[in-house]
Design a protein around this motif. Sequence first.
Motif, PDB file in Angstrom:
ATOM      1  N   GLU A  33       0.816  -1.219   0.000  1.00 18.93           N
ATOM      2  CA  GLU A  33       0.000   0.000   0.000  1.00 18.93           C
ATOM      3  C   GLU A  33       0.849   1.267   0.000  1.00 18.93           C
ATOM      4  O   GLU A  33       0.301   2.371   0.083  1.00 18.93           O
ATOM      5  CB  GLU A  33      -0.922   0.011   1.237  1.00 18.93           C
ATOM      6  N   ALA A 121      -6.290  -3.024  -6.100  1.00 22.73           N
ATOM      7  CA  ALA A 121      -7.298  -2.911  -5.046  1.00 22.73           C
ATOM      8  C   ALA A 121      -8.665  -2.591  -5.653  1.00 22.73           C
ATOM      9  O   ALA A 121      -8.775  -1.805  -6.594  1.00 22.73           O
ATOM     10  CB  ALA A 121      -6.907  -1.824  -4.047  1.00 22.73           C
ATOM     11  N   GLU A 125     -12.380  -2.578  -1.235  1.00 26.11           N
ATOM     12  CA  GLU A 125     -11.184  -2.625  -0.392  1.00 26.11           C
ATOM     13  C   GLU A 125     -10.714  -1.225  -0.034  1.00 26.11           C
ATOM     14  O   GLU A 125     -10.310  -0.964   1.113  1.00 26.11           O
ATOM     15  CB  GLU A 125     -10.074  -3.385  -1.114  1.00 26.11           C
ATOM     16  N   ARG A 130      -7.936   0.248   2.444  1.00 23.74           N
ATOM     17  CA  ARG A 130      -6.716  -0.105   1.717  1.00 23.74           C
ATOM     18  C   ARG A 130      -6.203   1.101   0.914  1.00 23.74           C
ATOM     19  O   ARG A 130      -6.983   1.892   0.398  1.00 23.74           O
ATOM     20  CB  ARG A 130      -6.977  -1.279   0.775  1.00 23.74           C
TER      21      ARG A 130
END
Length: 321
Positions: A33, A121, A125, A130
Amino acid sequence: MSGERPDLPDYDELPKTDFGIGSSWGIFGPSDEDGLLNLHGPATTLQAAQSIVSGEVIRLDAPLDFFDPPLYGRPRYTRDIVVTDNGSIDESYSALNPQSSSQWDALSHVAAYPGVYYNGATLDEVLNGRNSIASWARRGIVGRGVLLDLQRDAELNGEPYDPATPHAFSVADLERARQRAGVEFIPGDIILLRTGFAAWYAGLEPHERQRVSDRANMMAAGLEHTEEMARYLWNIHCSAVVSDTPCVEVFPMGNSSPESPFGILHRALLGHFGMAIGELWWLEELAARSHDDGRATCMLVSAPLYAPGGAGSTANALAIR
């Protein structure tokens, strides 16, 4: 993978998504991320510290209420003050959009293409946290800042230039400014682009500020909407690109051919590369000091808001020279 610095492929070696843009997804792991901020670590911090010569600290944030009314029709925040019986002062902020002044875009801010975000993603999410700004907040942002003074470079070259027009800076423009600054890029650099937009805005009358706050009326210089620009930014392996404009890229954006799919360069930088974007930073003092002493690099330190799920943050950034 924080602090690891893999040998990144060139742009033309990246696999392309269904949207037609080279993608870094998976390079830092399937659940990453942080994107290109993975290039930051102890080695880059020590490297950035080598840019400190005088110990001078320069603030890179404009005041929270500097863009008033906020651009893009964003809400104007209010500050409510309470003075308690014992004389303590408490306060609360309402309708504060953390991207209404100097700010970071998180990797959740703009999709790579509709419904799909950095590293594949999904929207669900992202809505569940996320790719949020919290990931960068946990690590902090510390790296070498490299100032490219695009306004000064254009003026020195005798080019007609107005930061409040859709003037598109090319790869050649960035390279010329880099050469004039006398720097070589290092993987993980944070590129600071001074266009003069924020300083231009500072001189506006209230009615003019009201007019440009409407997205339909706003124009700003910025990076050209081309694959060549995306290729260049990826290939120098910077971790972030920051400007004093509302969009980093030239505004208005464009979705029509031949700009598509690069008419919204954010899609490439955030969604495909995992490259941090900073906007509306105040770079005037830094540019003035760089002009005075000829040093275009600094140690840049930023502490984004630790806001779980957040799509952006105030910049909270300092240049240490």
